[in-house]
Design a protein around this motif. Structure first.
Motif, PDB file in Angstrom:
ATOM      1  N   ALA A  64      13.186  43.768  38.907  1.00 43.76           N
ATOM      2  CA  ALA A  64      12.218  44.737  38.400  1.00 43.76           C
ATOM      3  C   ALA A  64      10.960  44.029  37.907  1.00 43.76           C
ATOM      4  N   LYS A  65       9.810  44.545  38.326  1.00 39.12           N
ATOM      5  CA  LYS A  65       8.494  44.060  37.906  1.00 39.12           C
ATOM      6  C   LYS A  65       8.162  42.672  38.449  1.00 39.12           C
ATOM      7  N   HIS A  78       5.953  52.453  41.638  1.00 40.21           N
ATOM      8  CA  HIS A  78       6.792  53.060  40.600  1.00 40.21           C
ATOM      9  C   HIS A  78       8.218  52.514  40.665  1.00 40.21           C
ATOM     10  N   ARG A 127       8.710  48.681  39.882  1.00 42.75           N
ATOM     11  CA  ARG A 127       8.548  48.433  38.446  1.00 42.75           C
ATOM     12  C   ARG A 127       9.463  49.291  37.591  1.00 42.75           C
ATOM     13  N   GLU A 128      10.398  49.982  38.217  1.00 42.88           N
ATOM     14  CA  GLU A 128      11.378  50.842  37.541  1.00 42.88           C
ATOM     15  C   GLU A 128      10.716  51.883  36.646  1.00 42.88           C
ATOM     16  N   GLY A 129       9.561  52.371  37.085  1.00 48.06           N
ATOM     17  CA  GLY A 129       8.886  53.412  36.322  1.00 48.06           C
ATOM     18  C   GLY A 129       9.606  54.740  36.368  1.00 48.06           C
ATOM     19  N   ASN A 143       1.045  41.948  46.913  1.00 46.97           N
ATOM     20  CA  ASN A 143       0.985  41.966  45.449  1.00 46.97           C
ATOM     21  C   ASN A 143      -0.425  42.272  44.942  1.00 46.97           C
ATOM     22  N   TYR A 156      -0.972  45.988  45.344  1.00 44.94           N
ATOM     23  CA  TYR A 156      -0.350  46.774  44.276  1.00 44.94           C
ATOM     24  C   TYR A 156      -1.283  46.873  43.069  1.00 44.94           C
ATOM     25  N   GLU A 157      -1.868  45.746  42.687  1.00 44.99           N
ATOM     26  CA  GLU A 157      -2.777  45.759  41.535  1.00 44.99           C
ATOM     27  C   GLU A 157      -3.991  46.633  41.831  1.00 44.99           C
ATOM     28  N   GLU A 208      -3.143  50.298  41.491  1.00 43.86           N
ATOM     29  CA  GLU A 208      -3.080  50.657  40.069  1.00 43.86           C
ATOM     30  C   GLU A 208      -4.472  50.844  39.479  1.00 43.86           C
TER      31      GLU A 208
END
Length: 346
Positions: free
Chosen positions: A12-13, A46, A49-51, A324, A327-328, A331
Protein backbone atom coordinates in the motif's frame (compact mmCIF):
# COMPACT_ATOMS: atom_id res chain seq x y z
CA UNK A 1 0.86 -20.71 -17.16
CA UNK A 2 2.71 -17.85 -18.82
CA UNK A 3 5.14 -15.44 -17.16
CA UNK A 4 4.71 -11.82 -18.31
CA UNK A 5 6.21 -8.48 -17.37
CA UNK A 6 4.05 -6.03 -15.43
CA UNK A 7 4.14 -2.97 -13.21
CA UNK A 8 2.91 -3.59 -9.68
CA UNK A 9 2.59 -1.90 -6.33
CA UNK A 10 4.31 -4.24 -3.85
CA UNK A 11 2.49 -2.71 -0.87
CA UNK A 12 0.00 0.00 0.00
CA UNK A 13 1.19 3.49 -0.99
CA UNK A 14 4.42 2.04 -2.41
CA UNK A 15 5.66 3.21 -5.83
CA UNK A 16 4.89 0.87 -8.69
CA UNK A 17 7.83 -1.14 -10.00
CA UNK A 18 8.55 -3.52 -12.84
CA UNK A 19 8.05 -7.18 -11.99
CA UNK A 20 6.73 -10.42 -13.48
CA UNK A 21 3.41 -12.16 -12.91
CA UNK A 22 1.85 -15.46 -13.93
CA UNK A 23 -1.10 -15.60 -16.31
CA UNK A 24 -3.20 -18.77 -16.33
CA UNK A 25 -3.16 -21.16 -19.25
CA UNK A 26 -5.94 -20.54 -21.78
CA UNK A 27 -9.05 -22.49 -20.81
CA UNK A 28 -12.01 -23.66 -22.90
CA UNK A 29 -13.64 -20.24 -23.20
CA UNK A 30 -10.63 -17.99 -22.57
CA UNK A 31 -9.05 -15.38 -24.78
CA UNK A 32 -5.35 -14.48 -24.51
CA UNK A 33 -4.86 -10.79 -25.25
CA UNK A 34 -1.61 -9.05 -26.11
CA UNK A 35 -2.17 -5.75 -24.34
CA UNK A 36 -1.22 -2.74 -26.45
CA UNK A 37 -2.47 0.13 -24.28
CA UNK A 38 -3.73 0.53 -20.72
CA UNK A 39 -5.38 3.65 -19.35
CA UNK A 40 -4.66 5.09 -15.91
CA UNK A 41 -7.87 5.66 -13.96
CA UNK A 42 -8.11 7.59 -10.69
CA UNK A 43 -9.55 4.33 -9.32
CA UNK A 44 -6.10 2.80 -9.74
CA UNK A 45 -4.66 5.41 -7.42
CA UNK A 46 -7.42 5.02 -4.83
CA UNK A 47 -6.80 1.28 -4.69
CA UNK A 48 -3.00 1.33 -4.74
CA UNK A 49 -3.14 3.75 -1.80
CA UNK A 50 -5.94 1.85 -0.02
CA UNK A 51 -8.16 4.91 -0.11
CA UNK A 52 -11.22 2.70 -0.53
CA UNK A 53 -10.19 0.18 2.10
CA UNK A 54 -7.88 -2.80 2.51
CA UNK A 55 -6.46 -4.05 -0.77
CA UNK A 56 -4.58 -7.08 -2.13
CA UNK A 57 -0.83 -6.81 -2.78
CA UNK A 58 1.17 -7.06 -4.89
CA UNK A 59 -1.31 -5.17 -7.08
CA UNK A 60 -1.14 -4.79 -10.84
CA UNK A 61 -3.68 -2.03 -11.58
CA UNK A 62 -5.39 -1.26 -14.86
CA UNK A 63 -8.96 -1.81 -16.05
CA UNK A 64 -8.86 0.15 -19.30
CA UNK A 65 -7.31 -2.47 -21.54
CA UNK A 66 -7.03 -2.45 -25.33
CA UNK A 67 -5.19 -5.10 -27.27
CA UNK A 68 -5.19 -7.88 -29.85
CA UNK A 69 -6.24 -11.51 -29.45
CA UNK A 70 -3.27 -13.87 -29.76
CA UNK A 71 -4.85 -17.18 -28.70
CA UNK A 72 -8.34 -18.55 -28.09
CA UNK A 73 -9.61 -21.58 -26.21
CA UNK A 74 -11.26 -24.42 -28.14
CA UNK A 75 -14.75 -23.37 -27.09
CA UNK A 76 -14.45 -19.69 -27.97
CA UNK A 77 -17.03 -18.51 -30.51
CA UNK A 78 -16.98 -14.71 -30.19
CA UNK A 79 -13.37 -13.93 -31.10
CA UNK A 80 -10.50 -15.12 -33.24
CA UNK A 81 -6.76 -14.47 -33.31
CA UNK A 82 -6.05 -10.96 -34.57
CA UNK A 83 -9.27 -9.37 -33.30
CA UNK A 84 -9.02 -5.93 -31.67
CA UNK A 85 -10.55 -6.21 -28.22
CA UNK A 86 -10.95 -4.52 -24.87
CA UNK A 87 -11.39 -5.46 -21.23
CA UNK A 88 -12.93 -3.14 -18.67
CA UNK A 89 -13.47 -3.18 -14.93
CA UNK A 90 -14.64 -6.77 -14.45
CA UNK A 91 -13.60 -10.18 -15.72
CA UNK A 92 -16.31 -12.43 -14.32
CA UNK A 93 -19.58 -12.62 -12.38
CA UNK A 94 -21.89 -15.35 -11.14
CA UNK A 95 -23.82 -15.26 -14.45
CA UNK A 96 -26.88 -16.68 -12.69
CA UNK A 97 -28.44 -13.92 -10.57
CA UNK A 98 -31.21 -11.66 -11.85
CA UNK A 99 -28.79 -8.80 -12.50
CA UNK A 100 -26.37 -10.92 -14.50
CA UNK A 101 -29.22 -12.40 -16.52
CA UNK A 102 -30.45 -8.86 -17.22
CA UNK A 103 -27.04 -7.86 -18.62
CA UNK A 104 -26.08 -5.87 -15.52
CA UNK A 105 -23.10 -7.94 -14.47
CA UNK A 106 -21.56 -4.95 -12.73
CA UNK A 107 -24.30 -5.31 -10.10
CA UNK A 108 -23.90 -9.09 -9.70
CA UNK A 109 -25.65 -10.09 -6.48
CA UNK A 110 -22.80 -12.45 -5.63
CA UNK A 111 -20.20 -9.80 -6.51
CA UNK A 112 -18.54 -9.32 -9.86
CA UNK A 113 -14.86 -10.19 -10.15
CA UNK A 114 -12.81 -7.01 -10.65
CA UNK A 115 -10.10 -6.97 -13.28
CA UNK A 116 -7.54 -6.35 -10.54
CA UNK A 117 -7.44 -6.22 -6.73
CA UNK A 118 -9.88 -9.09 -6.62
CA UNK A 119 -10.07 -12.83 -6.17
CA UNK A 120 -11.35 -14.82 -9.13
CA UNK A 121 -13.82 -17.65 -8.87
CA UNK A 122 -10.82 -19.99 -9.15
CA UNK A 123 -9.47 -18.54 -5.89
CA UNK A 124 -6.56 -16.77 -7.56
CA UNK A 125 -5.88 -13.01 -7.37
CA UNK A 126 -6.66 -10.92 -10.42
CA UNK A 127 -4.02 -8.70 -12.03
CA UNK A 128 -4.84 -5.81 -14.34
CA UNK A 129 -3.71 -4.14 -17.49
CA UNK A 130 -0.34 -2.66 -16.56
CA UNK A 131 1.13 -5.81 -18.09
CA UNK A 132 2.04 -7.43 -21.39
CA UNK A 133 -0.79 -9.96 -21.61
CA UNK A 134 -4.04 -10.94 -19.93
CA UNK A 135 -6.28 -14.02 -20.08
CA UNK A 136 -10.02 -13.34 -19.85
CA UNK A 137 -13.19 -15.36 -20.40
CA UNK A 138 -14.67 -14.42 -23.79
CA UNK A 139 -17.93 -13.34 -22.14
CA UNK A 140 -16.13 -10.44 -20.49
CA UNK A 141 -14.25 -9.26 -23.57
CA UNK A 142 -15.61 -6.64 -25.97
CA UNK A 143 -14.79 -5.88 -29.58
CA UNK A 144 -13.15 -2.55 -30.41
CA UNK A 145 -14.55 -1.30 -33.74
CA UNK A 146 -12.11 -0.62 -36.55
CA UNK A 147 -12.97 3.07 -36.49
CA UNK A 148 -11.39 3.51 -33.03
CA UNK A 149 -7.63 3.65 -32.53
CA UNK A 150 -6.61 1.36 -29.68
CA UNK A 151 -4.84 4.06 -27.67
CA UNK A 152 -7.83 6.42 -27.50
CA UNK A 153 -10.22 3.48 -27.10
CA UNK A 154 -8.56 2.13 -23.94
CA UNK A 155 -10.06 4.76 -21.57
CA UNK A 156 -13.51 4.09 -22.98
CA UNK A 157 -13.47 0.74 -21.15
CA UNK A 158 -13.95 2.61 -17.86
CA UNK A 159 -14.32 6.36 -18.37
CA UNK A 160 -16.45 5.94 -21.48
CA UNK A 161 -18.94 3.42 -20.11
CA UNK A 162 -19.05 5.15 -16.71
CA UNK A 163 -20.52 8.23 -18.42
CA UNK A 164 -22.44 6.56 -21.24
CA UNK A 165 -24.53 4.41 -18.90
CA UNK A 166 -26.11 7.17 -16.74
CA UNK A 167 -26.47 9.54 -19.70
CA UNK A 168 -28.47 6.88 -21.52
CA UNK A 169 -30.38 5.74 -18.43
CA UNK A 170 -31.55 9.23 -17.52
CA UNK A 171 -32.43 10.32 -21.01
CA UNK A 172 -29.70 12.64 -22.26
CA UNK A 173 -30.79 13.68 -25.73
CA UNK A 174 -32.44 16.39 -27.82
CA UNK A 175 -34.40 18.89 -25.76
CA UNK A 176 -32.64 17.91 -22.53
CA UNK A 177 -30.27 20.13 -20.56
CA UNK A 178 -27.40 18.12 -19.14
CA UNK A 179 -24.58 19.34 -16.88
CA UNK A 180 -21.32 17.46 -16.44
CA UNK A 181 -19.73 18.24 -13.09
CA UNK A 182 -15.95 18.00 -13.29
CA UNK A 183 -13.81 18.37 -16.41
CA UNK A 184 -11.33 15.55 -15.98
CA UNK A 185 -10.75 12.01 -17.22
CA UNK A 186 -14.39 11.09 -16.70
CA UNK A 187 -15.95 14.48 -17.30
CA UNK A 188 -14.41 15.12 -20.70
CA UNK A 189 -15.92 11.84 -21.92
CA UNK A 190 -19.29 12.93 -20.54
CA UNK A 191 -19.12 16.13 -22.56
CA UNK A 192 -18.34 14.27 -25.78
CA UNK A 193 -20.97 11.58 -25.30
CA UNK A 194 -23.78 13.88 -24.11
CA UNK A 195 -23.11 16.18 -27.06
CA UNK A 196 -23.24 13.23 -29.47
CA UNK A 197 -26.55 12.16 -27.90
CA UNK A 198 -27.97 15.56 -28.83
CA UNK A 199 -28.30 17.15 -25.39
CA UNK A 200 -27.55 20.78 -24.56
CA UNK A 201 -24.37 20.36 -22.53
CA UNK A 202 -23.00 22.52 -19.74
CA UNK A 203 -19.70 21.95 -17.94
CA UNK A 204 -19.57 22.82 -14.25
CA UNK A 205 -15.94 23.07 -13.23
CA UNK A 206 -14.16 24.68 -10.30
CA UNK A 207 -12.64 27.33 -12.54
CA UNK A 208 -12.71 28.45 -16.17
CA UNK A 209 -9.18 27.13 -16.76
CA UNK A 210 -10.37 24.39 -19.13
CA UNK A 211 -13.20 26.35 -20.76
CA UNK A 212 -11.69 26.35 -24.25
CA UNK A 213 -11.26 22.58 -24.08
CA UNK A 214 -14.80 22.06 -22.86
CA UNK A 215 -16.30 24.08 -25.69
CA UNK A 216 -14.05 22.37 -28.23
CA UNK A 217 -15.15 18.93 -27.03
CA UNK A 218 -18.83 19.73 -27.39
CA UNK A 219 -20.06 21.78 -24.43
CA UNK A 220 -22.52 24.57 -25.18
CA UNK A 221 -21.84 26.40 -21.91
CA UNK A 222 -19.12 26.42 -19.26
CA UNK A 223 -19.44 27.78 -15.72
CA UNK A 224 -17.12 28.03 -12.72
CA UNK A 225 -18.49 26.49 -9.52
CA UNK A 226 -15.94 28.53 -7.61
CA UNK A 227 -18.05 31.60 -8.40
CA UNK A 228 -21.10 31.83 -6.07
CA UNK A 229 -23.03 33.65 -8.82
CA UNK A 230 -23.07 30.42 -10.83
CA UNK A 231 -25.49 28.85 -8.36
CA UNK A 232 -27.78 31.87 -8.52
CA UNK A 233 -27.76 32.11 -12.31
CA UNK A 234 -28.27 28.39 -12.96
CA UNK A 235 -30.83 27.57 -10.26
CA UNK A 236 -33.45 25.16 -11.63
CA UNK A 237 -31.73 24.82 -15.02
CA UNK A 238 -30.93 21.15 -15.64
CA UNK A 239 -32.81 17.95 -16.31
CA UNK A 240 -29.72 15.92 -15.43
CA UNK A 241 -26.40 16.55 -13.71
CA UNK A 242 -23.73 13.85 -13.82
CA UNK A 243 -21.12 14.33 -11.10
CA UNK A 244 -17.69 12.86 -11.77
CA UNK A 245 -16.07 14.44 -8.72
CA UNK A 246 -14.25 12.10 -6.34
CA UNK A 247 -14.33 14.51 -3.40
CA UNK A 248 -17.17 15.40 -1.01
CA UNK A 249 -19.60 17.97 -2.45
CA UNK A 250 -22.25 20.31 -1.13
CA UNK A 251 -25.00 18.23 -2.65
CA UNK A 252 -27.67 20.70 -1.61
CA UNK A 253 -26.09 23.39 -3.76
CA UNK A 254 -25.90 21.16 -6.82
CA UNK A 255 -29.37 19.72 -6.37
CA UNK A 256 -30.69 23.28 -6.45
CA UNK A 257 -29.49 23.51 -10.05
CA UNK A 258 -31.95 20.81 -11.13
CA UNK A 259 -35.37 21.39 -12.56
CA UNK A 260 -38.35 19.94 -10.72
CA UNK A 261 -37.98 16.13 -10.72
CA UNK A 262 -34.49 16.40 -12.19
CA UNK A 263 -31.75 13.89 -11.36
CA UNK A 264 -28.21 14.20 -10.06
CA UNK A 265 -26.39 11.01 -11.05
CA UNK A 266 -23.19 10.39 -9.14
CA UNK A 267 -20.33 8.39 -10.63
CA UNK A 268 -17.51 9.89 -8.54
CA UNK A 269 -16.44 7.83 -5.53
CA UNK A 270 -14.99 9.97 -2.71
CA UNK A 271 -12.97 8.25 -0.04
CA UNK A 272 -14.83 10.20 2.66
CA UNK A 273 -18.53 10.02 3.59
CA UNK A 274 -20.79 12.83 2.37
CA UNK A 275 -23.72 14.54 4.06
CA UNK A 276 -27.10 15.42 2.59
CA UNK A 277 -30.00 17.54 3.80
CA UNK A 278 -32.99 15.60 2.50
CA UNK A 279 -35.04 18.75 2.05
CA UNK A 280 -32.87 19.47 -1.00
CA UNK A 281 -34.44 16.35 -2.56
CA UNK A 282 -37.95 16.65 -1.22
CA UNK A 283 -38.47 20.30 -2.14
CA UNK A 284 -38.29 19.79 -5.87
CA UNK A 285 -39.09 16.10 -6.16
CA UNK A 286 -35.48 15.62 -7.19
CA UNK A 287 -33.50 12.39 -7.32
CA UNK A 288 -29.95 11.56 -6.27
CA UNK A 289 -28.81 8.45 -8.09
CA UNK A 290 -25.68 6.36 -8.43
CA UNK A 291 -24.21 4.53 -11.39
CA UNK A 292 -21.29 2.13 -11.75
CA UNK A 293 -19.76 1.35 -15.16
CA UNK A 294 -22.13 -0.78 -17.29
CA UNK A 295 -22.78 -4.35 -18.27
CA UNK A 296 -20.87 -6.11 -21.03
CA UNK A 297 -23.58 -5.63 -23.67
CA UNK A 298 -23.92 -1.95 -22.80
CA UNK A 299 -20.13 -1.53 -22.94
CA UNK A 300 -20.15 -2.94 -26.47
CA UNK A 301 -23.03 -0.61 -27.33
CA UNK A 302 -20.99 2.32 -26.01
CA UNK A 303 -17.95 1.37 -28.10
CA UNK A 304 -20.09 1.10 -31.22
CA UNK A 305 -21.69 4.48 -30.44
CA UNK A 306 -18.29 6.09 -29.96
CA UNK A 307 -16.97 4.62 -33.21
CA UNK A 308 -20.06 5.86 -35.07
CA UNK A 309 -19.58 9.39 -33.72
CA UNK A 310 -15.79 9.51 -33.89
CA UNK A 311 -15.38 9.68 -30.12
CA UNK A 312 -12.16 8.69 -28.40
CA UNK A 313 -10.52 9.85 -25.20
CA UNK A 314 -8.17 12.83 -25.12
CA UNK A 315 -4.96 11.14 -24.05
CA UNK A 316 -1.34 11.64 -23.11
CA UNK A 317 0.62 8.54 -24.10
CA UNK A 318 3.35 7.61 -21.61
CA UNK A 319 6.00 4.95 -21.09
CA UNK A 320 5.58 2.50 -18.22
CA UNK A 321 8.54 4.10 -16.45
CA UNK A 322 6.42 7.25 -16.08
CA UNK A 323 3.54 5.64 -14.17
CA UNK A 324 4.48 6.95 -10.73
CA UNK A 325 4.93 10.46 -12.07
CA UNK A 326 1.59 10.16 -13.84
CA UNK A 327 -0.11 9.22 -10.56
CA UNK A 328 1.18 12.41 -8.96
CA UNK A 329 0.04 14.45 -11.93
CA UNK A 330 -3.46 12.93 -11.78
CA UNK A 331 -3.65 13.88 -8.12
CA UNK A 332 -2.69 17.43 -9.09
CA UNK A 333 -5.22 17.54 -11.97
CA UNK A 334 -2.29 17.92 -14.35
CA UNK A 335 -3.50 15.77 -17.23
CA UNK A 336 -5.66 16.48 -20.25
CA UNK A 337 -7.37 14.18 -19.97
CA UNK A 338 -6.30 10.56 -19.60
CA UNK A 339 -2.88 8.98 -19.28
CA UNK A 340 -2.48 5.87 -21.39
CA UNK A 341 0.45 3.49 -21.00
CA UNK A 342 2.14 2.16 -24.12
CA UNK A 343 2.58 -1.38 -22.84
CA UNK A 344 5.36 -2.06 -25.33
CA UNK A 345 7.51 -0.10 -22.84
CA UNK A 346 6.88 -2.42 -19.87
Amino acid sequence: MTTVAAYAAPAAKAPLERTTIERRAVREHDVLIDIKFAGICHSDIHQVREGWGEAIFPMVPGHEIAGVVSEVGPGVTRFKVGDRVGVGCMVDSCRECENCLAGKEQYCLQGQTPTYNGIGRDGEPTYGGYSEKVVVDENFVVRIPDGLALDVAAPLLCAGITLYSPLKRFGAGPGRKVAVLGMGGLGHMGVKIAHAMGAEVTVLSQSLRKKDDGLRLGADHYHATGDPKTFEELRGSFDLIVSTVSAPLDFGAYLSLLKTEGTLANVGAPEEPVSLNLFSLIGGGRSLAGSMIGGIAETQEMLDFCAEHGIGAEIELIAASEINEAYERVENSDVRYRFVIDTATI
